[in-house]
Design a protein around this motif. Structure first.
Motif: not given
Length: 120
Positions: A23-29
């Motif tokens: 799972a990736a999270s944060g400032s992602i476009s």
């Protein structure tokens, strides 16, 4: 900042199955590629499978037919379904994510890994 967290590892008997999550999270476009690797004790890190933003996948010959990669873009999550596990699959499994940040930068992030142990 971007965080990548793997989960789903554990102890499984030979012949069993596990499904790992990344799972990736944060400032992602945009998440371009999500890639699974593993590293067994005393061995180099090994590429397992990659999934592109388009959904195209490729996998190492050593796991084709046993491991399947997929992704859920709504959850910014990739999965690795692992079947017919053997003791040789024992390793720490890592996820790598290539993203475009909200600032427009193309960046790569790694998770901390999840341990998979295959033993009777």
């Amino acid at each position: 900042q971007v965080q990548v967290v793997e989960s789903g590892g554990g102890l499984v008997q030979p012949g069993g199955s596990l499904r790992l999550s990344c799972a990736a999270s944060g400032s992602i476009s945009i998440i371009y590629t999500m890639t699974w690797y593993r590293q067994a004790p005393g061995k180099e890190r090994e590429f397992l499978a990659r999934i592109q933003h388009s959904g195209a996948t490729n996998a190492a010959d050593s796991v084709k037919g046993r491991f399947t990669i997929s992704r859920d873009d709504a959850k910014n999550t990739a999965y690795l379904q692992m079947n017919s596990l053997t003791p040789e699959d024992t390793a720490v499994y890592y996820c790598s994510v290539d993203i475009v940040s909200e600032d427009g930068l193309r960046l790569n992030y790694w998770g901390q890994g999840t341990q998979v142990t295959v033993s009777s």
